[in-house]
Design a protein around this motif. Structure first.
Motif, PDB file in Angstrom:
ATOM      1  N   CYS A   1      -4.125  76.482  15.193  1.00 34.14           N
ATOM      2  CA  CYS A   1      -3.693  77.447  15.749  1.00 34.14           C
ATOM      3  C   CYS A   1      -2.361  77.198  16.621  1.00 34.14           C
ATOM      4  O   CYS A   1      -1.920  75.812  16.727  1.00 34.14           O
ATOM      5  N   LYS A   2      -1.701  78.395  17.214  1.00 35.84           N
ATOM      6  CA  LYS A   2      -0.436  77.910  17.902  1.00 35.84           C
ATOM      7  C   LYS A   2      -0.597  78.727  19.249  1.00 35.84           C
ATOM      8  O   LYS A   2      -1.292  79.855  19.035  1.00 35.84           O
ATOM      9  N   ILE A   3      -0.225  78.232  20.252  1.00 32.57           N
ATOM     10  CA  ILE A   3      -0.104  78.847  21.578  1.00 32.57           C
ATOM     11  C   ILE A   3       1.213  78.976  21.979  1.00 32.57           C
ATOM     12  O   ILE A   3       2.145  78.024  21.703  1.00 32.57           O
ATOM     13  N   ALA A   4       1.749  80.456  22.067  1.00 33.61           N
ATOM     14  CA  ALA A   4       3.211  80.421  22.303  1.00 33.61           C
ATOM     15  C   ALA A   4       3.325  81.846  23.445  1.00 33.61           C
ATOM     16  O   ALA A   4       2.432  82.674  23.474  1.00 33.61           O
ATOM     17  N   THR A   5       4.474  81.911  23.959  1.00 30.28           N
ATOM     18  CA  THR A   5       4.886  83.049  24.580  1.00 30.28           C
ATOM     19  C   THR A   5       5.754  84.057  23.928  1.00 30.28           C
ATOM     20  O   THR A   5       6.495  83.829  22.930  1.00 30.28           O
ATOM     21  N   SER A   6       5.302  85.521  24.077  1.00 35.32           N
ATOM     22  CA  SER A   6       6.267  86.402  23.821  1.00 35.32           C
ATOM     23  C   SER A   6       7.719  86.566  23.914  1.00 35.32           C
ATOM     24  O   SER A   6       8.361  87.206  23.612  1.00 35.32           O
ATOM     25  N   LYS A   7       7.792  85.739  25.186  1.00 40.21           N
ATOM     26  CA  LYS A   7       9.136  85.888  25.644  1.00 40.21           C
ATOM     27  C   LYS A   7       9.964  84.740  25.259  1.00 40.21           C
ATOM     28  O   LYS A   7       9.481  83.552  25.075  1.00 40.21           O
ATOM     29  N   LYS A   8      11.257  84.800  24.871  1.00 34.44           N
ATOM     30  CA  LYS A   8      11.888  83.944  24.269  1.00 34.44           C
ATOM     31  C   LYS A   8      12.334  82.885  25.506  1.00 34.44           C
ATOM     32  O   LYS A   8      12.325  81.605  25.050  1.00 34.44           O
TER      33      LYS A   8
ATOM     34  N   THR B   1      10.923  81.714  32.288  1.00 31.69           N
ATOM     35  CA  THR B   1      11.552  81.007  33.196  1.00 31.69           C
ATOM     36  C   THR B   1      10.446  81.119  34.584  1.00 31.69           C
ATOM     37  O   THR B   1      10.750  80.524  35.428  1.00 31.69           O
ATOM     38  N   ALA B   2       9.225  81.778  34.447  1.00 31.36           N
ATOM     39  CA  ALA B   2       8.414  82.186  35.246  1.00 31.36           C
ATOM     40  C   ALA B   2       7.493  80.950  35.687  1.00 31.36           C
ATOM     41  O   ALA B   2       7.496  80.081  34.709  1.00 31.36           O
ATOM     42  N   PRO B   3       6.914  80.570  36.730  1.00 36.53           N
ATOM     43  CA  PRO B   3       6.033  79.433  36.921  1.00 36.53           C
ATOM     44  C   PRO B   3       4.831  79.530  35.790  1.00 36.53           C
ATOM     45  O   PRO B   3       4.308  80.461  35.431  1.00 36.53           O
ATOM     46  N   ALA B   4       4.327  78.307  35.770  1.00 38.30           N
ATOM     47  CA  ALA B   4       3.253  78.352  34.836  1.00 38.30           C
ATOM     48  C   ALA B   4       2.182  79.067  35.320  1.00 38.30           C
ATOM     49  O   ALA B   4       1.649  78.907  36.435  1.00 38.30           O
ATOM     50  N   ALA B   5       1.383  79.872  34.566  1.00 43.39           N
ATOM     51  CA  ALA B   5       0.367  80.728  34.837  1.00 43.39           C
ATOM     52  C   ALA B   5      -0.653  80.663  33.944  1.00 43.39           C
ATOM     53  O   ALA B   5      -0.454  80.276  32.721  1.00 43.39           O
ATOM     54  N   ARG B   6      -1.986  80.733  34.136  1.00 50.49           N
ATOM     55  CA  ARG B   6      -3.260  80.715  33.107  1.00 50.49           C
ATOM     56  C   ARG B   6      -3.405  82.238  32.895  1.00 50.49           C
ATOM     57  O   ARG B   6      -4.547  82.438  32.761  1.00 50.49           O
ATOM     58  N   HIS B   7      -2.409  83.048  32.941  1.00 50.99           N
ATOM     59  CA  HIS B   7      -2.746  84.555  32.648  1.00 50.99           C
ATOM     60  C   HIS B   7      -2.408  84.862  31.136  1.00 50.99           C
ATOM     61  O   HIS B   7      -1.307  84.760  30.884  1.00 50.99           O
TER      62      HIS B   7
END
Length: 149
Positions: free
Chosen positions: A40-47, A50-56
């Motif tokens: 599996c891969k964990i990734a963000t949809s934003k390139k 810069t937001a603080p790390a969140a568990r949302h």
């Protein structure tokens, strides 16, 4: 329209795996049971996030490595999934606006190269997809079960 509700990974240590996915905020979408080995891969949809790390987590994307993307696309369209994006035999993403999980197909060879693992693999696919399309197994051996809500 068919929707996806969850992904179940079969793991040898459900407690440890559950803690891992909970730490990333994925536990509402990913459940665990049985033997390990899922890629599996964990990734963000934003390139540039810069937001603080969140568990949302807003959405989980399930990218399945398949033998034939076009055949997989036809199979899933026949089961009620609408296509959101399609790039021939290279990639297909299904439209699931009301689903917590977005399904996409990618060539197994390319996904194996991306992850640095052999494309042959061993054992079962070790993944079960929960949705409202009823129980079935796709052409690549991925199992669908009725979602437990």
């Amino acid at each position: 329209m068919t929707s996806l509700a969850s992904v179940t990974l079969e793991v040898p240590d459900p407690a440890a795996a559950a803690a891992f996915y909970q730490a990333f905020g994925l536990d509402p979408y990913v459940t665990v049971r049985a033997s390990d080995g899922t890629i599996c891969k964990i990734a963000t949809s934003k390139k540039k996030d810069t937001a603080p790390a969140a568990r949302h987590v807003d959405q989980v994307a399930l990218l399945l490595g398949v033998v034939d993307v076009k055949a997989g696309k036809r199979f899933y369209v026949d089961r009620g999934l609408a296509v959101a994006k399609s790039f021939g035999g290279k990639y297909v993403e299904f439209d699931a606006p009301s689903s917590a999980v977005t399904l996409a197909l990618y060539p197994r060879r390319a996904l194996a190269k991306d992850t640095g693992l052999p494309q042959e693999g061993t054992g079962s696919h070790r993944i079960v997809i929960g949705g409202d399309a009823g129980p079935f197994t796709d052409p690549d051996g991925f199992v669908w079960e009725a979602a437990s809500v």
